[in-house]
Write an enzyme that holds these catalytic residues in place. Structure first.
Site, mmCIF file in Angstrom:
data_model
loop_
_atom_site.group_PDB
_atom_site.id
_atom_site.type_symbol
_atom_site.label_atom_id
_atom_site.label_comp_id
_atom_site.label_asym_id
_atom_site.label_seq_id
_atom_site.Cartn_x
_atom_site.Cartn_y
_atom_site.Cartn_z
ATOM 1 N N TRP A 282 44.035 77.947 90.315
ATOM 2 C CA TRP A 282 44.449 77.932 91.546
ATOM 3 C C TRP A 282 44.533 79.633 92.048
ATOM 4 O O TRP A 282 44.298 80.125 93.136
ATOM 5 C CB TRP A 282 46.038 77.719 91.869
ATOM 6 C CG TRP A 282 46.704 77.885 93.047
ATOM 7 C CD1 TRP A 282 46.769 77.209 94.313
ATOM 8 C CD2 TRP A 282 47.340 79.125 93.188
ATOM 9 N NE1 TRP A 282 47.400 77.608 95.166
ATOM 10 C CE2 TRP A 282 47.728 79.004 94.819
ATOM 11 C CE3 TRP A 282 47.811 80.408 92.513
ATOM 12 C CZ2 TRP A 282 48.723 79.955 95.273
ATOM 13 C CZ3 TRP A 282 48.451 81.051 93.686
ATOM 14 C CH2 TRP A 282 48.898 81.021 94.836
ATOM 15 N N HIS A 283 44.813 80.437 91.152
ATOM 16 C CA HIS A 283 44.613 81.703 91.040
ATOM 17 C C HIS A 283 43.530 82.432 91.315
ATOM 18 O O HIS A 283 43.503 83.482 92.042
ATOM 19 C CB HIS A 283 45.443 82.714 89.800
ATOM 20 C CG HIS A 283 46.857 82.489 89.934
ATOM 21 N ND1 HIS A 283 47.552 81.421 89.315
ATOM 22 C CD2 HIS A 283 48.082 82.944 90.320
ATOM 23 C CE1 HIS A 283 48.886 81.440 89.334
ATOM 24 N NE2 HIS A 283 49.028 82.568 89.964
ATOM 25 N N GLY A 284 42.410 82.154 90.801
ATOM 26 C CA GLY A 284 41.113 82.612 90.998
ATOM 27 C C GLY A 284 39.997 81.870 90.476
ATOM 28 O O GLY A 284 40.143 80.832 89.469
#
Lengths: 377, 472
Positions: free
Chosen positions: B324-326
């Site tokens: 989700w973060h990257g």
């Protein structure tokens, strides 16, 4: 579904550190004499800020000195369309040309798009690729920078120019409002910058870092001049000079394999650079634009470094020939020599005015001569 | 629009001014909605279209889900919502990543596939608002909530500017009901909101950007094998930078909403005082960890399907949390490590019999330090641009590097002071809240602290950078 959140106010509940409630939000507000606290804080803030301003004015900082930011460059770059006259270069072109004098002599106020520590090859390429620009480009050449790198310390401004958001553009306008009045609004007064340049002992085995101090004051249209402290304060000037000496040490090219002086730049590399520059110049000329070069003065240890490492005939002369351009170098004009360069690389304010006064008529005469020669052909 | 910009100061002053004019509630909400679109458009106007797509699709899908009796139709409409949100997210955020991995896969089996460059700009905050709108459709599908009654309220829920681009990720049941009735901040809420905005800006501009970023940038930008002191300083400084940056954003968001009379949930609770990893995730990015818990971990079966499935579910949740973060494998490893830590902690709790001394302070402090140490290992993967860089950093931290020094005392000392201060403060605040401390503090002290924060903001002269979490 719950009907509302529990924004409590005025009745502070017991400390609640529960993890997370997906249904409601507990947002307690401490009961304090907030109005009194805020206004007392704002009064104290104004007093402290006034003292801060006085402190930095005492250190030679002045109002009307605008931050030389990417936004400021972008603001000027946006004006560079049509038949405008544009100055490209690195710091010498930036500090050594006085826009007011240029305008007085030519009737044209050029746009100052030079970037310190950055080769103008990168800005020339960007301008060449912009079909809206059909004007005149004057390229300042510091051989040391021009021929050794494509970009430089400020090359990120080009990304900023293409990616600037509406918010950044508005923010720049807002940030310029207090700059005429507040001297402390300067990159060098920021705690971050002060921490970086503070004199801490060096760790074992580390060399000092090359990090030039504030050298200039800048107007809202990037008419930059060397700062009075460089002119008036011997220790500060010495500090600036020491930074150059450090740079020569840190960035010296490696010696030859036999331990002798570093080998000269190969002809093929110089020719490659010149053909890249020439290609970009031709794009501008094809749209009716004009291009010329300027070599601003230098002195002190720069003479050794630039004249020995970058001989005039191998670099400057070859650049003019290879790009089929005219150029004015201070070396050819006695009136452009002997000017005061307090830290060897940049002219003092009065010297910059004198240099511009000498340069403009000669440069325009050279350009007209070239135009006439082409017409005659 | 950045919170740490003069543009936002002017924008917020206008919003507050308009909000306090005697307009009908509906008009005020409409003003807030327009303001929220302007806030987002200040980065890139075309991407407002994505917000509209998300809003319209989820609004209609939730209504269709609610009005359908048949399970298959409900599933179909939920799929429409999820496919739209995840499709937008996938295209803009993961398209390049998938293409890159597909190309590598083809190359590994000897096929030379050269796709065109994937030059897609990532819309700011896309992961935040897509998760927020998906929560709405999922809540309606799972019958946890009824659809919103007003499109205006729902649109405002999707775009509410204080938390639009970097959270907290708000649940529909937390925010939509707040739009139902007229809201106006009391004077205490307004002033406390301003206090929170000041605190958040201080965290971001002064602590993260002024004192910590130089060490982080020098270390992670060096590309070298470093001396342990340099590597550790860089990583510890990053632990502070990411906290102050993100917590700063959340605090400003909460404060800005409170100035308008709205309550947003806390996103952080002094995470570096966590004892263990389940405690850490109750304190770090709470709105994401609970989202993952409620919409991924529990639907996967949570801990109800036996120990093996529990560990698998935990791992899947954290791996996806990392992604989700990257769009990078380093983020997957970051999530994977946290999954591993959570699973390890669970195993230890299961198999190590409780001792009386577990509840003593020496043990708790030791465990908190172990937690902080292990969290810092994960930050290496979070911050590094590649595995090569992460491994080089880890090797440097444990003395296997070439030992080059890149940090001057100018960076080490400020970073060390701020990090020490941060860890001590987190520990002291472990079981309390800012509000409780402020409630008890003398008024003059609050005034002195507030003045200090404001003065530091003035002399820091703004920030150099956007919030780190904007890129997610």
């Amino acid at each position: 579904m719950p009907s509302s959140t529990s924004n409590s106010d005025g009745a502070y509940p017991a400390v609640k550190t529960s993890f997370f409630d997906p249904e409601t939000v507990d947002r307690p507000v401490p009961v304090r004499p907030w109005r009194v606290i805020l206004f007392a804080s704002l009064a104290a803030l104004i007093a402290l800020t006034a003292l801060w301003e006085v402190y930095w004015r005492g250190k030679g900082f002045v109002g009307n000195d605008f931050k030389n930011s990417s936004s400021l460059w972008t603001q000027e770059r946006r004006k560079a369309v049509g038949d405008e006259t544009v100055l490209l270069g690195s710091s010498r072109m930036y500090y050594d040309i006085d826009l007011d004098i240029w305008e007085e002599l030519s009737g044209i106020r050029p746009l100052q798009l030079s970037l310190e520590g950055t080769s103008p090859r990168i800005t020339l390429k960007e301008l060449a690729e912009d079909d809206r620009f059909t004007g005149t480009v004057i390229i300042g050449v510091t051989k040391l920078v021009f021929f050794t790198q494509f970009g430089g310390v400020r090359e990120d401004v080009l990304d900023y120019y293409t990616d600037e958001t509406p918010s950044q553009r508005i923010g720049h306008r807002f940030s310029q409002l207090p700059e005429p009045f507040l001297a402390f609004l300067d990159e060098q007064t920021r705690p971050k910058r002060q921490l970086t340049i503070a004199k801490f002992p060096l760790r074992d085995g580390m060399k000092p870092r090359f990090d030039p101090r504030k050298l200039e004051v800048v107007t809202a249209d990037r008419n930059a001049k060397v700062w009075t402290r460089i002119m008036d304060e011997e220790p500060y000037r010495k500090e600036a000079q020491d930074q150059w000496l450090l740079a020569f040490e840190l960035f010296a090219p490696p010696p030859a394999a036999d331990g002798g002086p570093p080998p000269p730049m190969p002809d093929a590399v110089i020719d490659g650079i010149i053909s890249e520059v020439s290609a970009n110049i031709e794009k501008i000329r094809a749209r009716g634009g004009r291009v010329a070069f300027v070599q601003p003065p230098y002195t002190g240890p720069f003479i050794d470094v630039e004249d020995f490492g970058f001989p005039q005939e191998r670099f400057w002369d070859r650049l003019l020939t290879g790009t089929n351009s005219v150029g004015v170098t201070f070396k050819d004009y006695p009136e452009m020599q002997g000017l005061y360069l307090p830290e060897w690389s940049h002219l003092g304010p009065q010297a910059a005015r004198d240099f511009t006064r000498s340069l403009v008529p000669v440069l325009y005469a050279e350009m007209h001569a070239r135009d006439n020669a082409i017409e005659a052909e | 629009m950045l919170f740490n910009s003069l543009t936002f100061v002017a924008f917020f002053a206008i919003v507050i001014g308009l909000y306090n004019l005697p307009f009908p509630w509906r008009v005020k909400k409409f003003n807030l909605l327009i303001a929220s679109y302007l806030f987002y458009a200040a980065w890139s106007p075309p991407f407002v279209i994505l917000l509209w797509i998300s809003t319209v699709v989820d609004w209609k899908a939730a209504q269709w889900i609610h009005n359908s009796d048949s399970t298959s139709k409900r599933r179909l409409f939920l799929s429409l919502s999820l496919a739209t949100n995840l499709g937008i997210l996938g295209y803009f955020k993961y398209g390049g990543f998938l293409l890159e991995n597909f190309t590598a896969l083809m190359a590994s089996i000897g096929i030379d596939y050269q796709p065109a460059a994937w030059n897609i700009i990532l819309p700011v905050g896309i992961s935040f608002y897509t998760f927020q709108t998906m929560a709405y459709s999922l809540d309606v599908y799972l019958k946890r909530a009824a659809p919103a009654k007003s499109l205006l309220d729902f649109s405002l829920f999707v775009t509410f500017f204080p938390q639009l681009v970097a959270g907290p990720i708000v649940r529909p049941s937390q925010l939509i009901p707040q739009f139902a009735e007229p809201k106006r901040a009391t004077s205490s809420q307004f002033y406390w909101g301003l206090g929170l905005i000041t605190l958040g800006l201080f965290e971001k501009i002064v602590l993260a950007d002024t004192f910590l970023a130089p060490a982080v940038d020098a270390v992670f930008g060096s590309g070298k094998s470093l001396a342990p002191l340099d590597a550790w300083t860089g990583v510890l400084a990053f632990s502070g930078q990411i906290f102050f940056d993100f917590s700063g954003y959340s605090t400003i968001a909460i404060g800005a909403a409170l100035c308008l009379g709205f309550a947003l949930p806390n996103n952080f609770r002094f995470p570096y005082a966590a004892i263990g990893f389940s405690d850490f995730w109750r304190r770090w990015h709470i709105s994401l960890s609970t989202w993952l818990r409620d919409y991924l971990y529990i639907p996967l079966g949570g801990n109800k399907k036996g120990p093996v499935r529990t560990y698998i579910n935990l791992s899947i949740t954290m791996l996806l949390g990392g992604l989700w973060h990257g769009a990078s494998w380093t983020f997957v490893v970051w999530g994977g490590l946290h999954g591993l830590y959570l699973a390890g902690e669970r195993l230890l709790r299961e198999f190590v019999p409780k001792q009386k001394w577990f509840s003593g302070w020496p043990f708790k402090i030791a465990m908190a330090l172990v937690t902080y140490f292990l969290v810092n290992i994960t930050w290496v993967f979070f911050r590094a641009q590649s595995f090569e860089e992460a491994m080089r950093m880890l090797a440097s931290m444990f003395g296997f590097g070439a030992g080059e020094k890149v940090l001057y005392l100018n960076e080490i000392l400020p970073a060390a002071l701020v990090i020490a201060g941060m860890v001590v403060t987190h520990w002291m605040m472990r079981s309390t809240t800012k509000e409780a401390v402020i409630e008890k503090a003398p008024a003059w002290l609050i005034g002195v602290v507030w003045t200090f924060l404001l003065f530091m903001l003035v002399i820091a002269q703004g920030s150099d950078s956007a919030f780190i979490y904007f890129q997610f």
